[in-house]
Structures are given as C-alpha cells and as structure tokens.
Write an enzyme that holds these catalytic residues in place. Structure first.
Site, PDB file in Angstrom:
ATOM      1  N   LYS A  14     -32.525  -3.461 -65.404  1.00 18.38           N
ATOM      2  CA  LYS A  14     -33.722  -4.239 -65.048  1.00 18.38           C
ATOM      3  C   LYS A  14     -34.627  -3.487 -64.081  1.00 18.38           C
ATOM      4  O   LYS A  14     -35.846  -3.599 -64.166  1.00 18.38           O
ATOM      5  CB  LYS A  14     -33.374  -5.644 -64.543  1.00 18.38           C
ATOM      6  CG  LYS A  14     -32.552  -5.669 -63.276  1.00 18.38           C
ATOM      7  CD  LYS A  14     -32.229  -7.105 -62.902  1.00 18.38           C
ATOM      8  CE  LYS A  14     -31.105  -7.216 -61.916  1.00 18.38           C
ATOM      9  NZ  LYS A  14     -30.977  -6.238 -60.849  1.00 18.38           N
ATOM     10  N   ARG A  86     -31.701 -15.012 -57.233  1.00 16.05           N
ATOM     11  CA  ARG A  86     -30.332 -14.842 -57.724  1.00 16.05           C
ATOM     12  C   ARG A  86     -29.552 -16.144 -57.665  1.00 16.05           C
ATOM     13  O   ARG A  86     -28.427 -16.202 -58.151  1.00 16.05           O
ATOM     14  CB  ARG A  86     -29.603 -13.805 -56.871  1.00 16.05           C
ATOM     15  CG  ARG A  86     -29.779 -12.376 -57.340  1.00 16.05           C
ATOM     16  CD  ARG A  86     -29.214 -11.465 -56.280  1.00 16.05           C
ATOM     17  NE  ARG A  86     -28.561 -10.296 -56.801  1.00 16.05           N
ATOM     18  CZ  ARG A  86     -29.123  -9.084 -56.811  1.00 16.05           C
ATOM     19  NH1 ARG A  86     -30.344  -8.911 -56.389  1.00 16.05           N
ATOM     20  NH2 ARG A  86     -28.443  -8.059 -57.249  1.00 16.05           N
ATOM     21  N   ARG A 120     -23.817   5.708 -62.162  1.00 14.16           N
ATOM     22  CA  ARG A 120     -25.167   5.674 -61.585  1.00 14.16           C
ATOM     23  C   ARG A 120     -25.295   6.604 -60.379  1.00 14.16           C
ATOM     24  O   ARG A 120     -24.498   6.533 -59.449  1.00 14.16           O
ATOM     25  CB  ARG A 120     -25.408   4.219 -61.153  1.00 14.16           C
ATOM     26  CG  ARG A 120     -26.822   3.816 -61.088  1.00 14.16           C
ATOM     27  CD  ARG A 120     -27.011   2.366 -61.373  1.00 14.16           C
ATOM     28  NE  ARG A 120     -26.595   1.484 -60.284  1.00 14.16           N
ATOM     29  CZ  ARG A 120     -27.021   0.235 -60.173  1.00 14.16           C
ATOM     30  NH1 ARG A 120     -27.868  -0.258 -61.043  1.00 14.16           N
ATOM     31  NH2 ARG A 120     -26.583  -0.522 -59.200  1.00 14.16           N
ATOM     32  N   ARG A 154     -24.510   4.693 -54.810  1.00  9.82           N
ATOM     33  CA  ARG A 154     -24.547   3.561 -53.889  1.00  9.82           C
ATOM     34  C   ARG A 154     -23.130   3.159 -53.524  1.00  9.82           C
ATOM     35  O   ARG A 154     -22.239   3.168 -54.362  1.00  9.82           O
ATOM     36  CB  ARG A 154     -25.240   2.378 -54.572  1.00  9.82           C
ATOM     37  CG  ARG A 154     -26.735   2.434 -54.448  1.00  9.82           C
ATOM     38  CD  ARG A 154     -27.419   1.454 -55.337  1.00  9.82           C
ATOM     39  NE  ARG A 154     -26.906   0.093 -55.270  1.00  9.82           N
ATOM     40  CZ  ARG A 154     -27.482  -0.927 -55.896  1.00  9.82           C
ATOM     41  NH1 ARG A 154     -28.570  -0.740 -56.604  1.00  9.82           N
ATOM     42  NH2 ARG A 154     -26.967  -2.127 -55.812  1.00  9.82           N
ATOM     43  N   ARG A 166     -19.938  -8.610 -57.456  1.00 11.51           N
ATOM     44  CA  ARG A 166     -21.342  -8.758 -57.857  1.00 11.51           C
ATOM     45  C   ARG A 166     -21.446  -9.365 -59.257  1.00 11.51           C
ATOM     46  O   ARG A 166     -22.315 -10.199 -59.513  1.00 11.51           O
ATOM     47  CB  ARG A 166     -22.037  -7.387 -57.820  1.00 11.51           C
ATOM     48  CG  ARG A 166     -22.366  -6.956 -56.394  1.00 11.51           C
ATOM     49  CD  ARG A 166     -22.315  -5.456 -56.242  1.00 11.51           C
ATOM     50  NE  ARG A 166     -23.444  -4.782 -56.816  1.00 11.51           N
ATOM     51  CZ  ARG A 166     -23.407  -3.503 -57.218  1.00 11.51           C
ATOM     52  NH1 ARG A 166     -22.299  -2.793 -57.137  1.00 11.51           N
ATOM     53  NH2 ARG A 166     -24.483  -2.947 -57.707  1.00 11.51           N
TER      54      ARG A 166
HETATM   55  P1  AMP Z   1     -29.544  -4.747 -56.256  1.00  8.15           P
HETATM   56  O1  AMP Z   1     -30.211  -3.490 -55.837  1.00  8.15           O
HETATM   57  O2  AMP Z   1     -30.501  -5.733 -56.889  1.00  8.15           O
HETATM   58  O3  AMP Z   1     -28.308  -4.506 -57.087  1.00  8.15           O
HETATM   59  O4  AMP Z   1     -29.057  -5.458 -54.918  1.00  8.15           O
HETATM   60  C1  AMP Z   1     -28.103  -4.842 -54.084  1.00  8.15           C
HETATM   61  C2  AMP Z   1     -27.549  -5.862 -53.111  1.00  8.15           C
HETATM   62  O5  AMP Z   1     -28.602  -6.354 -52.256  1.00  8.15           O
HETATM   63  C3  AMP Z   1     -26.939  -7.114 -53.741  1.00  8.15           C
HETATM   64  O6  AMP Z   1     -25.610  -6.919 -54.185  1.00  8.15           O
HETATM   65  C4  AMP Z   1     -27.036  -8.079 -52.556  1.00  8.15           C
HETATM   66  O7  AMP Z   1     -26.052  -7.791 -51.590  1.00  8.15           O
HETATM   67  C5  AMP Z   1     -28.390  -7.727 -51.954  1.00  8.15           C
HETATM   68  N1  AMP Z   1     -29.467  -8.505 -52.578  1.00  8.15           N
HETATM   69  C6  AMP Z   1     -30.489  -8.037 -53.345  1.00  8.15           C
HETATM   70  N2  AMP Z   1     -31.270  -9.047 -53.756  1.00  8.15           N
HETATM   71  C7  AMP Z   1     -30.736 -10.180 -53.244  1.00  8.15           C
HETATM   72  C8  AMP Z   1     -31.067 -11.557 -53.348  1.00  8.15           C
HETATM   73  N3  AMP Z   1     -32.100 -11.982 -54.060  1.00  8.15           N
HETATM   74  N4  AMP Z   1     -30.279 -12.435 -52.659  1.00  8.15           N
HETATM   75  C9  AMP Z   1     -29.234 -12.030 -51.925  1.00  8.15           C
HETATM   76  N5  AMP Z   1     -28.839 -10.765 -51.826  1.00  8.15           N
HETATM   77  C10 AMP Z   1     -29.587  -9.832 -52.473  1.00  8.15           C
END
Ligand code: AMP
Length: 208
Positions: A14, A86, A120, A154, A166
């Site tokens: 995404k 989310r 990744r 990461r 996750r």
């Molecule tokens: P992502 O880069 O979208 O995979 O996000 C990495 C991490 O950031 C997630 O596993 C959460 O810990 C935090 N995070 C990102 N977006 C949100 C959100 N909308 N609500 C809560 N935590 C978030």
C-alpha cells in the site's frame, strides 16, 4: 480535491502504491508509520516503544499528528492516507476532520505478508522500499541503487513476534473497521504495475 484511504496488511504494497498514485494525481501521500518514524525526542521514544513490539501507537497521539499534517499546503488537492485509520475509533475520528472519497483495501494472504516483510529493505535517505524476495530488488543486496548508501531493515520487520502481532491487529481491529464502510478490494498478489492499473480503474469510476 480527492481524499483516499489505502488499507492493507503489512507488506501489501500500500505504501508503494500510495507513492505512485499520489504522484500521478498530484496529491499528498501521508503515511502515519513514516510520520512516526520521522518523529524526534519524546514522541519518537514513545512511538518506538509501541512500534518495535508491533503494537499500535495510541490513537490520541496519531490523530494529533495527522491533524497537523493535513494542514500542510501539499494537501490542498487531496491526500492518500496510508496506514490510517487502523481501528474503528480512528475511522470515527477521521470523519470529524476530513471527508473520504474512496477506501481501497489491498489484499494479500498472511503467508505472502510474512515472506515480503522479511525481504523488505529501505533506504532512509531516499525513502525507497526495496524487496529482495519480490521486487524491486536492489542491484546490490544491501545498497541503495540511487544514493549508494547502505539499506536497512525495519526493527518491526525482523522481529517475528512483531510481525505476527501486526497481522493479528490487522485481522482483529482493522478488518472489522472496514466492514463499517464501503470499500473496494484490490488483489495485492499481482505485479506493482497491475495493482496500479486496478487502482486507477477504480479511481476512474469515481468520476462517473
Ligand atoms: P506502518 O509503517 O504503516 O507499517 O506502521 C508502522 C507502525 O507504526 C505500526 O505497526 C504502528 O505501531 C504504528 N502506526 C502507524 N500507523 C498507525 C495508526 N494509524 N495507529 C496506530 N499505530 C500506527
């Protein structure tokens, strides 16, 4: 003005698609994960304590960051939210601050998600995401094609428990949130180019 939301399990692509589509449409790409990773000081410390374990950062924190971000001039033509909302609570908060034209879910199996997350590698400087098991693969295993700096993984992608958590959160919190809103499903187990075409086809339908 067009406001889109891209939802999908980790590794669904995404973020990659949000970047491509935002550029094509001249709108902002807002990744809450990227905003948290780019934060500093106390906020960074707090965010990392959740992110590294695969937990969600408290919604109160996220919504404040988002409110500030959408005030930026690059959002004047619209935006793609990548990784927000989310949960149902976040979706309801979003309704109060912005209208949404379309929600797209990019769907992949958990098996594909795990495989992709482990492959990744990112360039922190260029913000490019490579994938050594799928694509785009870097020419040299851990070096950015563009700037030549060392790529990194990461912390939440190398921690197996964080990956599992996750995905669990995706199924238990994000999927039920989706059920409350009309959304379009996109098959994420296709080439990057085909997924982009499918998304653009859905966006064309918005004009009709
Ligand atoms: P992502 O880069 O979208 O995979 O996000 C990495 C991490 O950031 C997630 O596993 C959460 O810990 C935090 N995070 C990102 N977006 C949100 C959100 N909308 N609500 C809560 N935590 C978030």
């Amino acid at each position: 003005m067009v406001n889109l939301i891209f939802v999908g399990p980790q590794g669904s692509g995404k973020g990659t698609q949000a970047k491509i589509i935002a550029k094509k449409l001249g709108i902002a790409h807002i990744s809450t994960g990227d905003l948290l990773r780019a934060s500093t000081g106390k906020l960074k410390k707090l965010a990392d304590s959740y992110i590294h374990k695969g937990n969600l950062v408290p919604s109160k924190v996220i919504i404040e960051i988002l409110k500030q971000r959408i005030k930026n001039p690059d959002c004047k033509n619209g935006s793609i939210l990548d990784g927000f909302p989310r949960t149902l609570e976040q979706a309801e908060d979003l309704e109060k601050i912005a209208k949404t034209d379309l929600i797209l879910e990019i769907n992949i199996s958990d098996k594909t998600a795990i495989k992709r997350l482990k492959g990744r590698w990112n360039c922190k400087k260029c913000n490019i995401a490579y994938n050594i098991v799928t694509c785009p693969k870097p020419k040299k295993i851990d070096v950015c094609d563009v700037c030549g700096l060392k790529l990194h993984q990461r912390e939440d992608d190398v921690n197996e428990d964080a990956i599992k958590k996750r995905l669990k959160i995706y199924h238990e919190d994000t999927k039920p949130m989706l059920k409350k809103y009309p959304y379009v499903k996109i098959n994420g187990e296709q080439s990057i180019e085909k997924i982009t075409r499918d998304i653009l086809d859905e966006l064309e339908k918005l004009k009709k």
